[in-house]
Write a protein that holds these residues in place. Structure first.
Motif, mmCIF file in Angstrom:
data_model
loop_
_atom_site.group_PDB
_atom_site.id
_atom_site.type_symbol
_atom_site.label_atom_id
_atom_site.label_comp_id
_atom_site.label_asym_id
_atom_site.label_seq_id
_atom_site.Cartn_x
_atom_site.Cartn_y
_atom_site.Cartn_z
ATOM 1 N N UNK A 83 4.177 -0.083 7.455
ATOM 2 C CA UNK A 83 3.751 0.534 6.202
ATOM 3 C C UNK A 83 4.668 1.692 5.826
ATOM 4 N N UNK A 84 5.071 1.740 4.560
ATOM 5 C CA UNK A 84 5.845 2.864 4.036
ATOM 6 C C UNK A 84 4.894 3.720 3.212
ATOM 7 N N UNK A 85 4.858 4.999 3.521
ATOM 8 C CA UNK A 85 3.859 5.914 2.964
ATOM 9 C C UNK A 85 4.553 7.124 2.363
ATOM 10 N N UNK A 86 4.291 7.382 1.106
ATOM 11 C CA UNK A 86 4.899 8.516 0.400
ATOM 12 C C UNK A 86 4.023 9.748 0.605
ATOM 13 N N UNK A 87 4.540 10.746 1.325
ATOM 14 C CA UNK A 87 3.763 11.953 1.577
ATOM 15 C C UNK A 87 3.603 12.803 0.325
ATOM 16 N N UNK A 88 4.490 12.636 -0.655
ATOM 17 C CA UNK A 88 4.361 13.401 -1.895
ATOM 18 C C UNK A 88 3.096 12.987 -2.649
ATOM 19 N N UNK A 89 2.790 11.677 -2.637
ATOM 20 C CA UNK A 89 1.640 11.158 -3.372
ATOM 21 C C UNK A 89 0.506 10.694 -2.462
ATOM 22 N N UNK A 90 0.774 10.619 -1.132
ATOM 23 C CA UNK A 90 -0.177 10.100 -0.143
ATOM 24 C C UNK A 90 -0.640 8.685 -0.506
ATOM 25 N N UNK A 91 0.340 7.821 -0.787
ATOM 26 C CA UNK A 91 0.045 6.426 -1.124
ATOM 27 C C UNK A 91 0.977 5.492 -0.367
ATOM 28 N N UNK A 92 0.447 4.323 0.022
ATOM 29 C CA UNK A 92 1.269 3.278 0.615
ATOM 30 C C UNK A 92 2.101 2.644 -0.491
ATOM 31 N N UNK A 93 3.411 2.551 -0.261
ATOM 32 C CA UNK A 93 4.292 1.991 -1.289
ATOM 33 C C UNK A 93 4.907 0.654 -0.865
ATOM 34 N N UNK A 94 4.727 0.273 0.403
ATOM 35 C CA UNK A 94 5.290 -1.002 0.877
ATOM 36 C C UNK A 94 4.594 -1.393 2.173
ATOM 37 N N UNK A 95 4.427 -2.693 2.394
ATOM 38 C CA UNK A 95 3.760 -3.135 3.617
ATOM 39 C C UNK A 95 4.361 -4.436 4.129
ATOM 40 N N UNK A 96 4.312 -4.598 5.465
ATOM 41 C CA UNK A 96 4.753 -5.812 6.155
ATOM 42 C C UNK A 96 3.669 -6.151 7.170
ATOM 43 N N UNK A 97 2.837 -7.124 6.840
ATOM 44 C CA UNK A 97 1.605 -7.359 7.586
ATOM 45 C C UNK A 97 1.686 -8.576 8.495
ATOM 46 N N UNK A 98 0.819 -8.580 9.519
ATOM 47 C CA UNK A 98 0.617 -9.763 10.361
ATOM 48 C C UNK A 98 -0.362 -10.681 9.626
ATOM 49 N N UNK A 99 0.058 -11.905 9.346
ATOM 50 C CA UNK A 99 -0.804 -12.824 8.610
ATOM 51 C C UNK A 99 -1.933 -13.350 9.495
ATOM 52 N N UNK A 100 -2.987 -13.849 8.852
ATOM 53 C CA UNK A 100 -4.208 -14.224 9.548
ATOM 54 C C UNK A 100 -3.961 -15.297 10.608
ATOM 55 N N UNK A 101 -3.186 -16.336 10.277
ATOM 56 C CA UNK A 101 -2.988 -17.410 11.245
ATOM 57 C C UNK A 101 -2.266 -16.919 12.495
ATOM 58 N N UNK A 102 -1.302 -16.026 12.313
ATOM 59 C CA UNK A 102 -0.597 -15.444 13.456
ATOM 60 C C UNK A 102 -1.534 -14.547 14.252
#
Length: 275
Positions: free
Chosen positions: A74-93
Motif C-alpha cells: 500500500x502507498x499512503x500519502x501522509x499529507x492527506x492520510x489516504x491510500x493512493x495505490x495498492x497491490x493486493x493478494x487475490x482471494x484464490x491465492x
C-alpha cells in the motif's frame, strides 16, 4: 563518517529504525526529517505497518512525506492520510496459501490486513496496537479469506522466526512473498513479488530518481530487499544480524537517533523547533 552527496530520496523503516523503542519519534529525528524535505529531497517511510497505524506518525511529522505500508502493498500519502495505490493478494491465492500452511504447520493462527481494516481468527493473539483497536473483526477462516488483502499474517506459538520464515517460504513462496520483522514468530505475506524494494523502485522511477541517489535505513529482514536496492544502505546498531551483515554502513541505535545522525551529516542540522 564519510561525506556523501545529499541523496535525492531518503527511505527509512519506522519501528526499530527511525522510531524509538516506545514507538515515538524524537524531536531530533523529526527535525532531521523536516530538513530532508526542506532540502528538496523525497522523504519516504517504508514500513510493515498498515495505514491505520500511521496517523500518529503523520501528526508527529506535520504530515510530511509518503509512506510505503504493509511491506510494499500500500502507498499512503501522509499529507492527506489516504491510500493512493495498492497491490493486493487475490482471494484464490489467499485461500491456497492458508490451506497449504494450515495443512503443514497446524498450530499457525492467521490474521489479514485489508485496505480499510483487519480481521483475525479467534486464536490469533493481538499485539499492543490491535488489542486496543476498534473495528478488528474476529472471524472464521472462510470469512478471513473472502476478500483481497494487503497482507496475510501467520503466527506460531513457539517456532523460531527465522525457521518459520524458511518453512513458509518453502511451502508457499511461489504464491506470496513472505518476510518477518517483529522478533516474534510472526510471518508477514504480501502478493507475490511485492516487497519494500519493488514499491520503492516504482516510486523512484516515477520521479526519475536512480537507486544511486537513494539512501535507505532499516533494522529487520523485511528491510533487506530495500537495503540491497538502494545505492547507500544503513542499519541501525540494534538491527537483526542478517541486516548488519548486508548493509554498507551501520549507524547508532534507534534510541540514539541513528537515522537523524546520518541525515544531519547529509543535509545539515536543523533547529529542533521545526514547526
Amino acid at each position: 563518517m564519510q561525506s556523501l552527496p545529499a541523496p535525492r530520496l531518503v527511505a527509512t523503516d519506522l519501528d526499530g529504525t527511525a522510531l524509538r523503542a516506545d514507538g515515538t519519534i524524537s524531536p531530533r529525528t523529526a527535525a532531521a526529517f523536516a530538513r530532508v524535505e526542506e532540502a528538496g529531497a523525497m522523504l519516504v517511510f517504508v514500513t510493515g505497518r498498515p495505514p491505520r497505524w500511521m496517523s500518529g506518525v503523520a501528526g508527529a511529522l506535520r504530515h510530511r512525506g509518503l509512506a510505503i505500508c504493509a511491506n510494499g502493498a500500500l502507498i499512503y500519502d501522509l499529507h492527506t492520510e489516504r491510500i493512493v495505490e495498492s497491490h493486493l493478494i487475490e482471494v484464490d491465492v489467499l485461500e491456497q496459501v492458508v490451506a497449504q500452511l494450515r495443512a503443514n504447520v497446524p498450530e499457525l493462527a492467521f490474521s489479514v490486513e485489508y485496505e480499510g481494516g483487519f480481521a483475525h481468527e479467534s486464536q490469533f493473539p493481538l499485539g499492543g496496537w490491535d488489542s486496543k483497536a476498534v473495528g478488528g473483526l474476529r472471524v472464521g477462516a472462510g470469512t478471513l479469506t473472502s476478500q483481497p488483502c494487503a497482507k496475510l499474517l501467520a503466527l506460531h506459538p513457539r517456532m523460531d522466526p527465522d525457521t518459520l520464515h524458511a518453512t513458509v517460504h518453502e511451502l508457499v513462496g511461489h504464491l506470496v512473498t513472505a518476510t518477518h520483522s517483529s522478533g516474534r514468530s510472526l510471518i508477514e505475506m504480501s502478493a507475490h513479488g511485492v516487497t519494500k524494494a519493488t514499491a520503492l523502485a516504482v516510486l523512484a522511477e516515477r520521479h526519475e530518481v536512480k537507486p544511486s541517489e537513494v539512501v535507505a535505513f532499516g533494522d529487520m529482514p523485511n528491510d533487506l530487499p530495500m537495503l540491497s536496492w538502494a545505492g547507500t544502505s544503513y542499519a541501525v546498531a540494534n538491527a537483526h544480524p542478517d541486516v548488519l551483515a548486508a548493509v554498507d554502513h551501520v549507524t547508532a541505535a534507534n534510541d540514539d537517533d541513528g537515522v537523524a545522525r546520518v541525515l544531519e551529516q547529509l543535509y545539515g542540522p536543523r533547529p529542533l523547533d521545526y514547526r
